[in-house]
Design a protein around this motif. Sequence first.
Motif, PDB file in Angstrom:
ATOM      1  N   PHE A 135      -7.411  -1.516  -1.075  1.00  0.00           N
ATOM      2  CA  PHE A 135      -6.363  -2.069  -0.223  1.00  0.00           C
ATOM      3  C   PHE A 135      -6.486  -1.585   1.226  1.00  0.00           C
ATOM      4  O   PHE A 135      -6.093  -2.299   2.159  1.00  0.00           O
ATOM      5  CB  PHE A 135      -4.985  -1.732  -0.794  1.00  0.00           C
ATOM      6  N   SER A 143      -3.166  -1.098  -8.696  1.00  0.00           N
ATOM      7  CA  SER A 143      -3.416   0.342  -8.579  1.00  0.00           C
ATOM      8  C   SER A 143      -3.266   1.038  -9.927  1.00  0.00           C
ATOM      9  O   SER A 143      -4.062   1.920 -10.286  1.00  0.00           O
ATOM     10  CB  SER A 143      -2.462   0.963  -7.559  1.00  0.00           C
ATOM     11  N   CYS A 149       0.191  -4.746  -5.504  1.00  0.00           N
ATOM     12  CA  CYS A 149      -0.548  -3.512  -5.217  1.00  0.00           C
ATOM     13  C   CYS A 149      -0.306  -2.452  -6.284  1.00  0.00           C
ATOM     14  O   CYS A 149      -1.230  -1.731  -6.680  1.00  0.00           O
ATOM     15  CB  CYS A 149      -0.155  -2.971  -3.839  1.00  0.00           C
ATOM     16  N   THR A 195       0.825  -1.207   0.000  1.00  0.00           N
ATOM     17  CA  THR A 195       0.000   0.000   0.000  1.00  0.00           C
ATOM     18  C   THR A 195       0.862   1.261   0.000  1.00  0.00           C
ATOM     19  O   THR A 195       0.423   2.315  -0.464  1.00  0.00           O
ATOM     20  CB  THR A 195      -0.938   0.020   1.212  1.00  0.00           C
TER      21      THR A 195
END
Length: 413
Positions: A175, A157, A153, A25
Amino acid sequence: MKARLDYRWGLLALLSATYFLAQGTRQIYNAVLPQIKADFAASGLDDLQLGLVGSAFTLVFGLVIPFAGTLADFLRRKWIVVAGTLLFSVGIFTSGFASGLGLLIVSYGVLNAAGQSMLPPSISSLIGQFHVETRATAFSIYQTVFYVGIVVCSAVSGWLSGLGSGGWRWAFGLFGAVGILWAFALAFLLRDTPQPVAAADKPSVREAVGAFFGRPTAILLTVGLGFYIYATYGFRTWCPAFLLRTFPGMTPSGAAFHAVFWFYCGAMAGVLLAGRLSDCLMPRRSGVRMEMNVAGLLLMVPFILLTAFAPGGVVACAAIFGFGFATGVYDSNLYASLLDVVSPRYRAAAVGIFGCGGNVLGALGPGLIGWLNGRLGMRASLASLAAFALGGAAVILVARFAWGCGRRAKADA
Protein backbone atom coordinates in the motif's frame (compact mmCIF):
# COMPACT_ATOMS: atom_id res chain seq x y z
CA MET A 1 -21.08 26.33 -15.72
CA LYS A 2 -21.55 22.68 -16.66
CA ALA A 3 -17.76 22.14 -16.72
CA ARG A 4 -17.57 23.58 -13.22
CA LEU A 5 -20.36 21.28 -12.01
CA ASP A 6 -18.66 18.27 -13.61
CA TYR A 7 -15.34 19.10 -11.98
CA ARG A 8 -17.06 19.56 -8.63
CA TRP A 9 -17.84 15.85 -8.53
CA GLY A 10 -14.61 14.85 -10.29
CA LEU A 11 -12.67 16.70 -7.62
CA LEU A 12 -14.65 14.88 -4.93
CA ALA A 13 -13.73 11.56 -6.57
CA LEU A 14 -9.99 12.40 -6.64
CA LEU A 15 -9.94 13.63 -3.04
CA SER A 16 -12.01 10.67 -1.85
CA ALA A 17 -9.60 8.24 -3.53
CA THR A 18 -6.73 10.01 -1.78
CA TYR A 19 -8.38 9.57 1.58
CA PHE A 20 -9.23 5.99 0.62
CA LEU A 21 -5.48 5.34 0.74
CA ALA A 22 -4.75 7.63 3.69
CA GLN A 23 -7.34 6.16 6.02
CA GLY A 24 -6.93 2.65 4.68
CA THR A 25 -3.19 2.57 5.29
CA ARG A 26 -3.76 4.06 8.75
CA GLN A 27 -5.63 0.87 9.64
CA ILE A 28 -2.81 -1.48 8.59
CA TYR A 29 -1.04 -1.24 11.94
CA ASN A 30 -4.18 -2.17 13.87
CA ALA A 31 -4.88 -5.12 11.57
CA VAL A 32 -1.39 -6.63 11.86
CA LEU A 33 -0.64 -5.64 15.48
CA PRO A 34 -0.82 -9.24 16.84
CA GLN A 35 1.67 -10.40 14.17
CA ILE A 36 4.03 -7.50 14.89
CA LYS A 37 3.98 -8.43 18.57
CA ALA A 38 4.72 -12.06 17.70
CA ASP A 39 7.62 -11.14 15.40
CA PHE A 40 9.12 -8.78 17.98
CA ALA A 41 8.52 -11.19 20.88
CA ALA A 42 12.24 -11.52 21.53
CA SER A 43 12.44 -7.81 22.34
CA GLY A 44 9.70 -8.15 24.98
CA LEU A 45 7.23 -5.61 23.58
CA ASP A 46 4.09 -5.30 25.71
CA ASP A 47 0.65 -3.80 24.98
CA LEU A 48 1.62 -0.41 26.36
CA GLN A 49 4.59 -0.09 24.00
CA LEU A 50 2.57 -1.29 21.03
CA GLY A 51 -0.17 1.19 21.90
CA LEU A 52 2.40 3.99 21.98
CA VAL A 53 2.87 3.65 18.22
CA GLY A 54 -0.79 4.58 17.71
CA SER A 55 -0.55 7.34 20.30
CA ALA A 56 2.58 8.73 18.59
CA PHE A 57 0.70 8.83 15.29
CA THR A 58 -2.26 10.66 16.82
CA LEU A 59 -0.06 13.15 18.69
CA VAL A 60 2.12 14.01 15.69
CA PHE A 61 -0.96 14.26 13.49
CA GLY A 62 -2.53 16.69 15.94
CA LEU A 63 0.60 18.83 16.35
CA VAL A 64 1.28 19.18 12.61
CA ILE A 65 -2.24 19.71 11.31
CA PRO A 66 -2.61 23.37 12.38
CA PHE A 67 0.50 24.27 10.39
CA ALA A 68 -0.96 22.41 7.43
CA GLY A 69 -4.17 24.39 7.87
CA THR A 70 -2.29 27.69 7.89
CA LEU A 71 -0.29 26.70 4.81
CA ALA A 72 -3.52 25.79 3.01
CA ASP A 73 -4.76 29.36 3.43
CA PHE A 74 -1.60 30.77 1.81
CA LEU A 75 -0.20 28.12 -0.57
CA ARG A 76 -1.72 26.15 -3.42
CA ARG A 77 -3.86 23.42 -1.94
CA LYS A 78 -3.23 21.05 -4.86
CA TRP A 79 0.46 20.80 -4.06
CA ILE A 80 -0.16 20.40 -0.34
CA VAL A 81 -2.39 17.39 -1.12
CA VAL A 82 0.25 15.93 -3.46
CA ALA A 83 3.09 16.46 -0.96
CA GLY A 84 1.07 15.03 1.94
CA THR A 85 0.12 11.93 -0.06
CA LEU A 86 3.74 11.32 -1.05
CA LEU A 87 5.02 11.78 2.52
CA PHE A 88 2.54 9.46 4.25
CA SER A 89 3.04 6.83 1.53
CA VAL A 90 6.81 6.89 2.08
CA GLY A 91 6.16 6.48 5.81
CA ILE A 92 3.89 3.48 5.21
CA PHE A 93 6.35 1.91 2.77
CA THR A 94 9.31 2.24 5.14
CA SER A 95 7.26 0.82 8.06
CA GLY A 96 7.58 -2.55 6.36
CA PHE A 97 11.33 -2.46 7.00
CA ALA A 98 11.08 -1.65 10.72
CA SER A 99 13.08 -3.95 12.98
CA GLY A 100 11.87 -2.62 16.31
CA LEU A 101 9.63 -0.21 18.18
CA GLY A 102 11.79 2.86 17.50
CA LEU A 103 11.69 2.53 13.72
CA LEU A 104 7.93 1.86 13.76
CA ILE A 105 7.38 5.06 15.73
CA VAL A 106 9.52 7.08 13.28
CA SER A 107 8.08 5.64 10.06
CA TYR A 108 4.45 5.00 11.03
CA GLY A 109 4.06 7.39 13.94
CA VAL A 110 5.97 10.39 12.56
CA LEU A 111 6.41 10.31 8.75
CA ASN A 112 3.00 8.75 8.12
CA ALA A 113 1.23 11.06 10.57
CA ALA A 114 2.96 14.21 9.27
CA GLY A 115 1.94 13.40 5.70
CA GLN A 116 -1.64 12.55 6.60
CA SER A 117 -2.00 15.72 8.68
CA MET A 118 -1.40 17.80 5.56
CA LEU A 119 -4.52 16.44 3.86
CA PRO A 120 -7.67 17.36 5.88
CA PRO A 121 -7.34 21.19 5.81
CA SER A 122 -6.75 21.42 2.06
CA ILE A 123 -9.21 18.67 1.17
CA SER A 124 -12.02 20.00 3.37
CA SER A 125 -11.38 23.54 2.11
CA LEU A 126 -11.64 22.41 -1.52
CA ILE A 127 -14.80 20.39 -0.89
CA GLY A 128 -16.31 23.29 1.06
CA GLN A 129 -15.49 25.68 -1.81
CA PHE A 130 -17.05 23.55 -4.55
CA HIS A 131 -19.97 22.13 -2.53
CA VAL A 132 -22.24 24.58 -0.74
CA GLU A 133 -25.85 23.32 -0.91
CA THR A 134 -24.57 19.73 -1.12
CA ARG A 135 -21.90 20.06 1.58
CA ALA A 136 -23.01 17.36 4.02
CA THR A 137 -23.84 15.01 1.14
CA ALA A 138 -20.38 15.56 -0.37
CA PHE A 139 -18.66 14.97 2.95
CA SER A 140 -20.78 11.86 3.51
CA ILE A 141 -19.69 10.42 0.15
CA TYR A 142 -16.11 11.32 1.03
CA GLN A 143 -16.41 9.57 4.40
CA THR A 144 -18.00 6.50 2.79
CA VAL A 145 -15.20 6.06 0.25
CA PHE A 146 -12.48 6.13 2.86
CA TYR A 147 -14.50 3.66 4.96
CA VAL A 148 -14.25 1.30 1.99
CA GLY A 149 -10.50 1.98 1.90
CA ILE A 150 -10.15 0.97 5.51
CA VAL A 151 -12.08 -2.28 4.98
CA VAL A 152 -10.07 -3.17 1.87
CA CYS A 153 -6.66 -2.31 3.33
CA SER A 154 -7.43 -4.07 6.61
CA ALA A 155 -8.72 -7.23 4.93
CA VAL A 156 -5.75 -7.44 2.56
CA SER A 157 -3.31 -6.67 5.38
CA GLY A 158 -4.86 -9.33 7.62
CA TRP A 159 -4.61 -11.87 4.81
CA LEU A 160 -0.97 -10.99 4.06
CA SER A 161 -0.03 -11.12 7.74
CA GLY A 162 -1.55 -14.60 7.97
CA LEU A 163 0.86 -15.94 5.34
CA GLY A 164 3.55 -16.40 7.95
CA SER A 165 6.28 -14.58 9.81
CA GLY A 166 6.96 -11.21 8.22
CA GLY A 167 3.76 -11.23 6.16
CA TRP A 168 2.73 -7.95 7.78
CA ARG A 169 5.70 -6.27 6.09
CA TRP A 170 4.22 -6.96 2.66
CA ALA A 171 1.07 -5.06 3.64
CA PHE A 172 3.01 -1.89 4.41
CA GLY A 173 5.13 -2.29 1.27
CA LEU A 174 2.20 -2.89 -1.07
CA PHE A 175 0.00 0.00 0.00
CA GLY A 176 2.95 2.34 0.48
CA ALA A 177 4.02 1.76 -3.12
CA VAL A 178 0.47 2.33 -4.41
CA GLY A 179 0.30 5.61 -2.47
CA ILE A 180 3.58 6.86 -3.93
CA LEU A 181 2.29 6.21 -7.46
CA TRP A 182 -1.03 7.92 -6.63
CA ALA A 183 0.79 11.05 -5.44
CA PHE A 184 2.34 11.46 -8.88
CA ALA A 185 -1.05 10.85 -10.53
CA LEU A 186 -2.63 13.61 -8.41
CA ALA A 187 0.02 16.06 -9.64
CA PHE A 188 -1.44 15.66 -13.14
CA LEU A 189 -5.15 15.19 -12.37
CA LEU A 190 -5.88 17.90 -9.77
CA ARG A 191 -6.52 21.45 -10.93
CA ASP A 192 -4.59 24.24 -9.27
CA THR A 193 -7.71 25.92 -7.84
CA PRO A 194 -7.14 29.32 -6.16
CA GLN A 195 -8.65 30.22 -2.81
CA PRO A 196 -12.13 31.83 -2.95
CA VAL A 197 -10.67 35.10 -1.59
CA ALA A 198 -8.19 37.39 -3.26
CA ALA A 199 -4.55 37.27 -2.15
CA ALA A 200 -4.83 40.69 -0.55
CA ASP A 201 -7.79 39.49 1.54
CA LYS A 202 -6.09 36.38 2.94
CA PRO A 203 -6.02 36.45 6.74
CA SER A 204 -2.85 36.52 8.79
CA VAL A 205 -2.06 33.58 11.06
CA ARG A 206 -2.84 35.71 14.10
CA GLU A 207 -6.17 36.78 12.61
CA ALA A 208 -7.15 33.20 11.72
CA VAL A 209 -6.25 31.88 15.19
CA GLY A 210 -8.08 34.77 16.86
CA ALA A 211 -11.17 34.16 14.73
CA PHE A 212 -11.25 30.48 15.76
CA PHE A 213 -10.76 31.02 19.49
CA GLY A 214 -13.25 33.87 19.40
CA ARG A 215 -15.93 31.27 18.66
CA PRO A 216 -16.89 29.32 21.81
CA THR A 217 -18.80 26.86 19.65
CA ALA A 218 -15.67 26.02 17.65
CA ILE A 219 -13.70 25.45 20.87
CA LEU A 220 -16.35 23.15 22.33
CA LEU A 221 -16.60 21.21 19.05
CA THR A 222 -12.84 20.67 19.28
CA VAL A 223 -13.07 19.36 22.86
CA GLY A 224 -15.89 17.07 21.75
CA LEU A 225 -13.68 15.83 18.92
CA GLY A 226 -10.98 14.99 21.48
CA PHE A 227 -13.38 12.76 23.42
CA TYR A 228 -14.51 11.17 20.15
CA ILE A 229 -10.94 10.47 18.99
CA TYR A 230 -9.96 8.94 22.33
CA ALA A 231 -12.95 6.58 22.17
CA THR A 232 -12.81 5.63 18.50
CA TYR A 233 -9.02 5.39 18.10
CA GLY A 234 -8.76 3.32 21.28
CA PHE A 235 -11.54 1.05 20.02
CA ARG A 236 -10.18 0.69 16.48
CA THR A 237 -6.59 0.09 17.59
CA TRP A 238 -7.39 -2.73 20.00
CA CYS A 239 -10.54 -4.28 18.54
CA PRO A 240 -8.71 -6.87 16.37
CA ALA A 241 -6.55 -7.94 19.33
CA PHE A 242 -9.65 -7.98 21.58
CA LEU A 243 -11.49 -10.38 19.27
CA LEU A 244 -8.43 -12.59 18.84
CA ARG A 245 -7.74 -12.88 22.58
CA THR A 246 -11.34 -13.04 23.83
CA PHE A 247 -13.08 -15.51 21.51
CA PRO A 248 -11.58 -18.99 21.03
CA GLY A 249 -11.20 -20.12 17.45
CA MET A 250 -10.75 -16.60 16.08
CA THR A 251 -7.81 -16.45 13.65
CA PRO A 252 -5.60 -13.36 13.15
CA SER A 253 -7.01 -12.71 9.67
CA GLY A 254 -10.56 -13.32 10.94
CA ALA A 255 -10.10 -10.90 13.82
CA ALA A 256 -8.69 -8.23 11.51
CA PHE A 257 -11.59 -8.72 9.09
CA HIS A 258 -14.45 -8.77 11.60
CA ALA A 259 -13.12 -5.80 13.60
CA VAL A 260 -13.09 -3.64 10.49
CA PHE A 261 -15.76 -5.04 8.17
CA TRP A 262 -18.70 -4.82 10.57
CA PHE A 263 -17.55 -1.48 11.96
CA TYR A 264 -17.36 0.19 8.56
CA CYS A 265 -20.50 -1.44 7.18
CA GLY A 266 -22.29 0.27 10.04
CA ALA A 267 -20.33 3.48 9.54
CA MET A 268 -21.23 3.67 5.85
CA ALA A 269 -24.93 3.24 6.65
CA GLY A 270 -24.76 5.85 9.42
CA VAL A 271 -22.82 8.48 7.49
CA LEU A 272 -24.99 8.31 4.37
CA LEU A 273 -28.26 8.35 6.30
CA ALA A 274 -27.29 11.12 8.72
CA GLY A 275 -25.56 13.21 6.06
CA ARG A 276 -28.58 13.25 3.79
CA LEU A 277 -30.98 13.80 6.68
CA SER A 278 -29.02 16.78 8.00
CA ASP A 279 -28.90 18.41 4.54
CA CYS A 280 -32.69 18.04 4.27
CA LEU A 281 -33.32 19.45 7.76
CA MET A 282 -30.72 22.23 7.63
CA PRO A 283 -33.00 24.86 5.98
CA ARG A 284 -35.52 24.46 8.82
CA ARG A 285 -33.22 23.60 11.75
CA SER A 286 -29.89 25.42 11.82
CA GLY A 287 -28.41 23.36 14.66
CA VAL A 288 -29.07 19.94 13.15
CA ARG A 289 -25.43 19.27 12.28
CA MET A 290 -24.29 19.57 15.88
CA GLU A 291 -27.32 17.56 16.95
CA MET A 292 -26.12 14.76 14.66
CA ASN A 293 -22.72 14.93 16.38
CA VAL A 294 -24.43 14.52 19.77
CA ALA A 295 -26.67 11.70 18.55
CA GLY A 296 -23.70 9.78 17.19
CA LEU A 297 -21.73 10.04 20.43
CA LEU A 298 -24.70 9.00 22.57
CA LEU A 299 -25.34 5.99 20.32
CA MET A 300 -21.73 4.85 20.78
CA VAL A 301 -22.16 4.26 24.51
CA PRO A 302 -24.41 1.16 24.53
CA PHE A 303 -22.56 -0.44 21.62
CA ILE A 304 -19.15 0.00 23.24
CA LEU A 305 -20.46 -1.72 26.37
CA LEU A 306 -22.14 -4.49 24.37
CA THR A 307 -18.91 -5.17 22.46
CA ALA A 308 -16.85 -5.26 25.64
CA PHE A 309 -19.13 -7.70 27.44
CA ALA A 310 -20.41 -9.72 24.46
CA PRO A 311 -20.88 -13.41 25.37
CA GLY A 312 -19.85 -14.57 21.91
CA GLY A 313 -18.35 -13.54 18.60
CA VAL A 314 -21.68 -13.07 16.82
CA VAL A 315 -22.96 -10.62 19.43
CA ALA A 316 -19.62 -8.81 19.38
CA CYS A 317 -19.77 -8.38 15.60
CA ALA A 318 -23.34 -7.06 15.83
CA ALA A 319 -22.25 -4.59 18.50
CA ILE A 320 -19.26 -3.52 16.37
CA PHE A 321 -21.70 -2.82 13.52
CA GLY A 322 -23.81 -0.68 15.87
CA PHE A 323 -20.76 1.20 17.10
CA GLY A 324 -19.76 1.83 13.48
CA PHE A 325 -23.25 3.14 12.68
CA ALA A 326 -23.03 5.57 15.60
CA THR A 327 -19.57 6.70 14.45
CA GLY A 328 -20.95 7.32 10.96
CA VAL A 329 -23.73 9.52 12.37
CA TYR A 330 -21.07 11.66 14.08
CA ASP A 331 -18.72 11.62 11.08
CA SER A 332 -21.44 12.75 8.67
CA ASN A 333 -21.21 16.25 10.13
CA LEU A 334 -17.68 16.17 11.54
CA TYR A 335 -16.43 19.04 9.38
CA ALA A 336 -19.78 20.38 8.24
CA SER A 337 -20.72 21.44 11.78
CA LEU A 338 -17.41 23.28 12.18
CA LEU A 339 -17.67 25.01 8.78
CA ASP A 340 -21.09 26.29 9.80
CA VAL A 341 -19.57 28.41 12.58
CA VAL A 342 -16.45 29.83 10.89
CA SER A 343 -16.09 32.26 8.03
CA PRO A 344 -14.93 30.95 4.62
CA ARG A 345 -11.82 33.13 5.09
CA TYR A 346 -10.63 30.86 7.89
CA ARG A 347 -11.87 27.43 6.81
CA ALA A 348 -8.53 25.70 6.22
CA ALA A 349 -6.92 27.21 9.33
CA ALA A 350 -10.00 26.33 11.39
CA VAL A 351 -9.86 22.69 10.28
CA GLY A 352 -6.17 22.65 11.21
CA ILE A 353 -6.77 23.98 14.72
CA PHE A 354 -9.80 21.72 15.10
CA GLY A 355 -7.78 18.66 14.12
CA CYS A 356 -4.84 19.65 16.30
CA GLY A 357 -6.91 20.10 19.45
CA GLY A 358 -8.96 16.96 18.88
CA ASN A 359 -6.01 14.71 18.13
CA VAL A 360 -3.81 16.03 20.94
CA LEU A 361 -6.65 15.58 23.43
CA GLY A 362 -7.44 12.09 22.14
CA ALA A 363 -3.87 10.88 21.56
CA LEU A 364 -3.68 8.94 24.83
CA GLY A 365 -6.44 6.55 23.75
CA PRO A 366 -4.44 3.68 22.14
CA GLY A 367 -1.59 3.84 24.65
CA LEU A 368 -3.75 4.12 27.75
CA ILE A 369 -6.02 1.26 26.66
CA GLY A 370 -2.89 -0.84 26.13
CA TRP A 371 -1.82 0.01 29.68
CA LEU A 372 -5.26 -0.78 31.07
CA ASN A 373 -5.31 -4.14 29.28
CA GLY A 374 -2.68 -5.48 31.65
CA ARG A 375 -4.39 -4.15 34.77
CA LEU A 376 -8.14 -4.41 34.22
CA GLY A 377 -8.36 -6.90 31.39
CA MET A 378 -9.41 -6.20 27.80
CA ARG A 379 -13.14 -6.23 28.46
CA ALA A 380 -13.01 -3.58 31.20
CA SER A 381 -10.48 -1.40 29.38
CA LEU A 382 -12.61 -1.43 26.22
CA ALA A 383 -15.74 -0.63 28.23
CA SER A 384 -14.03 2.44 29.72
CA LEU A 385 -14.24 4.11 26.30
CA ALA A 386 -17.99 4.59 26.80
CA ALA A 387 -17.31 7.32 29.38
CA PHE A 388 -15.40 9.36 26.80
CA ALA A 389 -18.16 9.07 24.20
CA LEU A 390 -20.64 10.28 26.81
CA GLY A 391 -18.34 13.17 27.77
CA GLY A 392 -18.05 14.26 24.13
CA ALA A 393 -21.83 14.27 23.74
CA ALA A 394 -22.20 16.46 26.84
CA VAL A 395 -19.66 19.02 25.59
CA ILE A 396 -21.25 19.37 22.13
CA LEU A 397 -24.71 19.53 23.69
CA VAL A 398 -23.54 22.58 25.66
CA ALA A 399 -22.21 24.11 22.44
CA ARG A 400 -25.51 23.52 20.69
CA PHE A 401 -27.79 25.06 23.30
CA ALA A 402 -25.50 27.68 24.83
CA TRP A 403 -24.40 29.19 21.52
CA GLY A 404 -26.11 27.16 18.78
CA CYS A 405 -25.62 28.15 15.16
CA GLY A 406 -26.96 31.66 15.48
CA ARG A 407 -23.41 32.98 15.52
CA ARG A 408 -22.21 31.30 12.36
CA ALA A 409 -19.75 34.06 11.57
CA LYS A 410 -21.62 34.59 8.34
CA ALA A 411 -20.20 31.28 7.19
CA ASP A 412 -22.13 31.35 3.94
CA ALA A 413 -21.73 35.06 3.29
